[in-house]
Design an enzyme around this catalytic site. Structure first.
Site, PDB file in Angstrom:
ATOM      1  N   ASP A 113       0.842  -1.197   0.000  1.00 17.97           N
ATOM      2  CA  ASP A 113       0.000   0.000   0.000  1.00 17.97           C
ATOM      3  C   ASP A 113       0.878   1.249   0.000  1.00 17.97           C
ATOM      4  OD1 ASP A 113      -2.328  -1.535   0.145  1.00 17.97           O
ATOM      5  OD2 ASP A 113      -2.292  -1.568   2.344  1.00 17.97           O
ATOM      6  N   TYR A 118       6.117  -8.575   8.799  1.00 20.35           N
ATOM      7  CA  TYR A 118       5.801  -7.146   8.901  1.00 20.35           C
ATOM      8  C   TYR A 118       6.014  -6.651  10.325  1.00 20.35           C
ATOM      9  CZ  TYR A 118       3.063  -7.721   4.553  1.00 20.35           C
ATOM     10  OH  TYR A 118       2.647  -7.995   3.274  1.00 20.35           O
ATOM     11  N   ASP A 125      -6.562   1.892   7.447  1.00 19.63           N
ATOM     12  CA  ASP A 125      -5.234   2.420   7.762  1.00 19.63           C
ATOM     13  C   ASP A 125      -5.307   3.936   7.862  1.00 19.63           C
ATOM     14  OD1 ASP A 125      -5.145   3.483   5.164  1.00 19.63           O
ATOM     15  OD2 ASP A 125      -3.882   1.879   4.387  1.00 19.63           O
ATOM     16  N   ARG A 135      -3.974  -4.915   7.490  1.00 19.58           N
ATOM     17  CA  ARG A 135      -5.029  -3.958   7.832  1.00 19.58           C
ATOM     18  C   ARG A 135      -6.244  -4.665   8.419  1.00 19.58           C
ATOM     19  NH1 ARG A 135      -6.790  -1.377   2.837  1.00 19.58           N
ATOM     20  NH2 ARG A 135      -5.613  -2.930   1.671  1.00 19.58           N
TER      21      ARG A 135
END
Length: 338
Positions: free
Chosen positions: A45, A73, A87, A188
């Site tokens: 993203d 992550y 987000d 997310r």
């Protein structure tokens, strides 16, 4: 040479900055390498940073073999507000008080550890998933929310890194968490669902991908550094693919270039050396050992000639043959990390 081609065939790792889409990074790399055939694997993203593999020239044909890997992550989950995109890029849709227990490190540690395991996950409305030929985020921007089906995902590791109550300047309470997850997992959505589970809205405030398959963040360059290094930044595609490999002499390389089948069990396979005593003992070259296992049905192996990846072959067990899957007339550079 065709217009817009550089003669290069390689893979590099980019440390994607925040504020750029993955496609924006591809466009910058097209300029850096003077090559129109550039692609990425594993979309990030725009607000996310971190590991983004970039394929240049004929190496773009490897993208189908570089997907499906697990990912790692570091994420900041902010509590007290949900957004349209789950987000910090989206508009706030709901706010709510953060339960006291959310700021308790013991509770947070236990909760995060409990996220490990397989589950169904409903993707965010703003995602790149296509339904009826249209991407969900495109429909969402036009005011239409596509009904997405839950998907099977798995969280392999989840570890709490820290808890913060935020500050007086508007920073919301948050958890910093490290995840290792399967292909198709939306961080997310993990943040969104964590908020639901603890009793308040939540979203991703910051996200960094630190690993994608065998590519780690420390191997990736900023775009500014890539501008300086160019093809010197090439990584070994054989290592990134994680496959076994065979070496071809000049005669075999000519056969491979024509897509000819190769003998199966008679072909000697090699693998990157493991850190075990027996592996060290039978290593034939630095970092490489001869494989002791027979080829497996459907296994993909790399063919190396003159220190370049020249083809990927698939093993047909019924005929004891390796059949060409992807042949590179311009071999893919193995870079300097071999």
């Amino acid at each position: 040479m065709k217009r817009g081609t550089s003669g290069l065939s390689l893979i590099v790792g980019v440390n994607k900055p925040a504020g750029m889409s993955s496609h924006d990074v591809v466009n910058v790399c097209r300029r850096i390498f003077g090559e129109r055939r550039v692609g990425h694997t594993g979309t990030l993203d725009p607000m996310a940073t971190g590991v983004l593999p970039i394929c240049v020239g004929p190496a773009t044909r490897l993208d189908a073999y570089l997907v499906g890997h697990e990912k790692r992550y570091r994420v900041r989950i902010a509590f007290g507000a949900s957004t349209t995109t789950d987000d910090a890029e989206g508009e706030v849709t709901r706010t709510g008080d953060v339960p006291v227990r959310v700021m308790d490190p013991a509770f947070a540690t236990s909760f995060v550890a409990g996220l490990v395991g397989a589950r169904k996950q409903l993707p965010p409305a703003y995602s790149a998933i296509k339904v009826g030929g249209k991407k969900a985020y495109e429909a969402a921007r036009q005011g239409t929310i596509i009904d997405l089906a839950p998907r099977d995902i798995e969280v392999y590791e989840a570890r709490l890194l820290g808890v913060s109550e935020g500050d007086a300047e508007g920073e919301r309470p948050f958890w910093d968490v490290e995840f290792r997850v399967s292909k198709g997992t939306y961080i997310r959505a993990l943040a969104r669902d964590a908020g639901v589970a603890v009793g308040c809205p939540a979203h991703v405030a910051a996200l960094e991908r630190t690993e994608l398959g065998l590519l780690k963040l420390e191997e990736c360059l900023t775009l500014e550094a890539l501008e300086q290094e160019k093809e010197r930044a090439a990584l070994d595609p054989v290592r990134l693919l994680g496959v076994r490999f065979a070496y071809a002499d000049s005669a075999q390389a000519a056969a491979v270039g024509n897509g000819n089948a190769l003998p199966g069990s008679a072909t000697t396979l090699f693998e990157r050396r493991r850190a075990t005593l027996d592996a060290e003992f039978c290593a034939c070259t630095a970092g490489v050992r001869e494989s002791c296992e027979e080829p497996r049905a459907g296994e993909i192996v790399a063919i190396i000639a003159e220190n370049r990846l020249v083809a990927l072959y698939e093993y047909d067990k019924s005929r004891d043959l390796f059949k060409a899957r992807c042949v590179f007339q311009t071999g893919v550079s193995r870079g300097g990390d071999i």
